[in-house]
Design a protein around this motif. Structure first.
Motif, PDB file in Angstrom:
ATOM      1  N   SER A   1       0.500  -1.091  -0.122  1.00  0.00           N
ATOM      2  CA  SER A   1      -0.362  -0.444   0.477  1.00  0.00           C
ATOM      3  C   SER A   1       0.684   1.064   0.076  1.00  0.00           C
ATOM      4  N   LEU A   2       2.151   1.603   0.840  1.00  0.00           N
ATOM      5  CA  LEU A   2       2.682   2.607   1.087  1.00  0.00           C
ATOM      6  C   LEU A   2       3.477   2.599   0.199  1.00  0.00           C
TER       7      LEU A   2
ATOM      8  N   TRP B   1       2.635   2.112  -3.596  1.00  0.00           N
ATOM      9  CA  TRP B   1       1.676   2.294  -4.736  1.00  0.00           C
ATOM     10  C   TRP B   1       1.585   3.886  -4.096  1.00  0.00           C
ATOM     11  N   ARG B   2       0.893   4.076  -2.866  1.00  0.00           N
ATOM     12  CA  ARG B   2       0.729   5.756  -2.739  1.00  0.00           C
ATOM     13  C   ARG B   2       2.092   6.829  -2.830  1.00  0.00           C
TER      14      ARG B   2
ATOM     15  N   SER C   1       2.312   7.008  -6.739  1.00  0.00           N
ATOM     16  CA  SER C   1       1.047   7.607  -7.652  1.00  0.00           C
ATOM     17  C   SER C   1       1.422   8.430  -7.484  1.00  0.00           C
ATOM     18  N   THR C   2       2.598   9.666  -6.512  1.00  0.00           N
ATOM     19  CA  THR C   2       3.277  10.905  -7.101  1.00  0.00           C
ATOM     20  C   THR C   2       4.416  10.350  -8.149  1.00  0.00           C
TER      21      THR C   2
ATOM     22  N   THR D   1      -4.648   6.164  -6.525  1.00  0.00           N
ATOM     23  CA  THR D   1      -4.480   5.767  -4.999  1.00  0.00           C
ATOM     24  C   THR D   1      -5.423   4.454  -5.064  1.00  0.00           C
TER      25      THR D   1
ATOM     26  N   ALA E   1      -3.477   1.244  -3.844  1.00  0.00           N
ATOM     27  CA  ALA E   1      -3.232   1.601  -2.755  1.00  0.00           C
ATOM     28  C   ALA E   1      -3.768   1.882  -1.583  1.00  0.00           C
ATOM     29  N   ASP E   2      -5.537   1.817  -1.995  1.00  0.00           N
ATOM     30  CA  ASP E   2      -6.366   2.120  -1.235  1.00  0.00           C
ATOM     31  C   ASP E   2      -6.600   0.171  -0.850  1.00  0.00           C
TER      32      ASP E   2
ATOM     33  N   VAL F   1      -0.987   3.588   7.075  1.00  0.00           N
ATOM     34  CA  VAL F   1      -1.957   3.048   6.029  1.00  0.00           C
ATOM     35  C   VAL F   1      -3.716   4.198   6.862  1.00  0.00           C
TER      36      VAL F   1
ATOM     37  N   THR G   1      -4.089   7.884   5.989  1.00  0.00           N
ATOM     38  CA  THR G   1      -5.313   8.328   5.125  1.00  0.00           C
ATOM     39  C   THR G   1      -6.263   8.954   5.864  1.00  0.00           C
TER      40      THR G   1
ATOM     41  N   ASN H   1       9.735   0.481  -2.300  1.00  0.00           N
ATOM     42  CA  ASN H   1       9.349   2.352  -1.914  1.00  0.00           C
ATOM     43  C   ASN H   1      10.908   2.605  -1.614  1.00  0.00           C
TER      44      ASN H   1
END
Length: 329
Positions: free
Chosen positions: A36-37, A39-40, A43-44, A50, A53-54, A108, A111, A281
């Protein structure tokens, strides 16, 4: 005189017994939260949405709740089984996956609520430090069998590093000092443990086939160390780059030994998930800092690999749960 009732076999649940729920399955929470982190961050870096990630984050929360309830029931009903697992020289190391999972879940839930993030991180920090203290105290009693110096030993070694990974952006003034303490303790312990484990792998008999996936944990000190260091100093410098590239080098070596059809699937395979997620990451953050096309392609490839790996692990775990092999003993 025996009756026909006496001869009837004992009834068992179709999915097995909670007595056989392995603590190493909490590694799934770490892997999903790490995904999740990743993919977060993607996204940037890549402008990706997201949604993944969500989804991975919510799945990590649900899996943690399910496992916590299940393992809590195991503790209540079979306390001796939990005690045996906790005191086992190898299986006992995987209790660190619970506390690290809590730390990662704090990022997580960030958010949705900053207050909840701070509460979960504080709980995870206290439990992680306490468990690391217990683990090190146990080891310092001496007479450790060299065969027990397996990669899982690093879980307690990198556990405090994850405090800084999860708490590096928290605004509380005291959080920075906690992160410094955690990062320094984790770094030294990780170096010592890595040396012990590497020496055992070189000089002693190879690990059993079922333990081979845990070798991926060897990249964790470098990639988790990268993330912790960057969070503490708030920059990506040459030292951070060295940590990233060493972990990447070991990943290339270990992947050729781990990903083999001859190694049967079991919950121990979840040991590959978080180290690979940490590598992803680190690669994404390093690519964002350097802004070179080669590093961006590398980060994208690693993200795709860890995503596929975790999806496969999740599906196969559900399969052995349904067919009764997961809790069958």
């Amino acid at each position: 005189m025996e009756t026909s009732i006496d001869k009837r076999p004992a009834l068992t649940a179709p999915w097995g017994s909670l007595k056989h729920l392995p603590v190493n399955l909490f590694g799934a929470v770490m892997g999903l939260a790490g995904l999740s982190l990743a993919w977060r961050v993607a996204s940037t870096v890549f402008g990706a949405g997201t949604m993944i990630a969500d989804a991975a984050g919510m799945t990590a929360i649900v899996v943690f709740i399910a496992l916590a309830l299940g393992y809590g029931a195991k503790w209540a009903k079979y306390p001796s089984a939990v005690k045996d697992e906790f005191t086992h020289p190898i299986a006992g190391n995987f209790f660190g996956t619970i506390t690290i999972g809590i730390l990662l879940l704090s990022t997580v839930v960030a958010t949705y609520s900053t207050l909840l993030q701070e509460i979960v991180w504080a709980i995870g920090t206290i439990l992680t430090i306490a468990l690391s203290f217990i683990s090190l105290t146990r080891l310092l009693k001496g007479n450790m069998d060299v065969a027990h110096a397996t990669p899982s030993l690093l879980i307690s070694g990198v556990a405090t590093l994850d405090i800084a990974v999860a708490g590096g952006t928290l605004p509380m003034a005291w959080a920075h000092e906690v992160n410094l303490f955690a990062a320094s303790a984790g770094a030294v312990v990780a170096i010592v443990f890595f040396t012990m484990i590497f020496s055992r792998l070189v000089h002693q008999a190879p690990l059993a086939s079922g333990m081979m996936p845990s070798m991926m944990i060897l990249i964790a000190p470098f990639e988790v160390g990268f993330l912790a260091y960057v969070n503490v100093v708030h920059r990506i410098d040459a030292f951070a780059a060295l940590l990233f590239y060493v972990g990447l080098f070991f990943f290339a070596i270990l992947a050729t030994r781990i990903f083999r059809r001859s190694i049967a699937f079991a919950t121990a395979w979840w040991a590959i998930s978080f180290p690979m997620a940490a590598l992803s990451n680190a690669a994404l953050k390093y690519a964002a800092a350097r802004q070179t096309i080669v590093l961006e392609y590398l980060a994208g490839a690693l993200l795709a690999i860890v995503t596929i790996a975790i999806v496969v692990l999740f599906v196969r775990t559900l399969r052995i749960l349904v067919n009764g092999k997961l809790l069958g003993g």
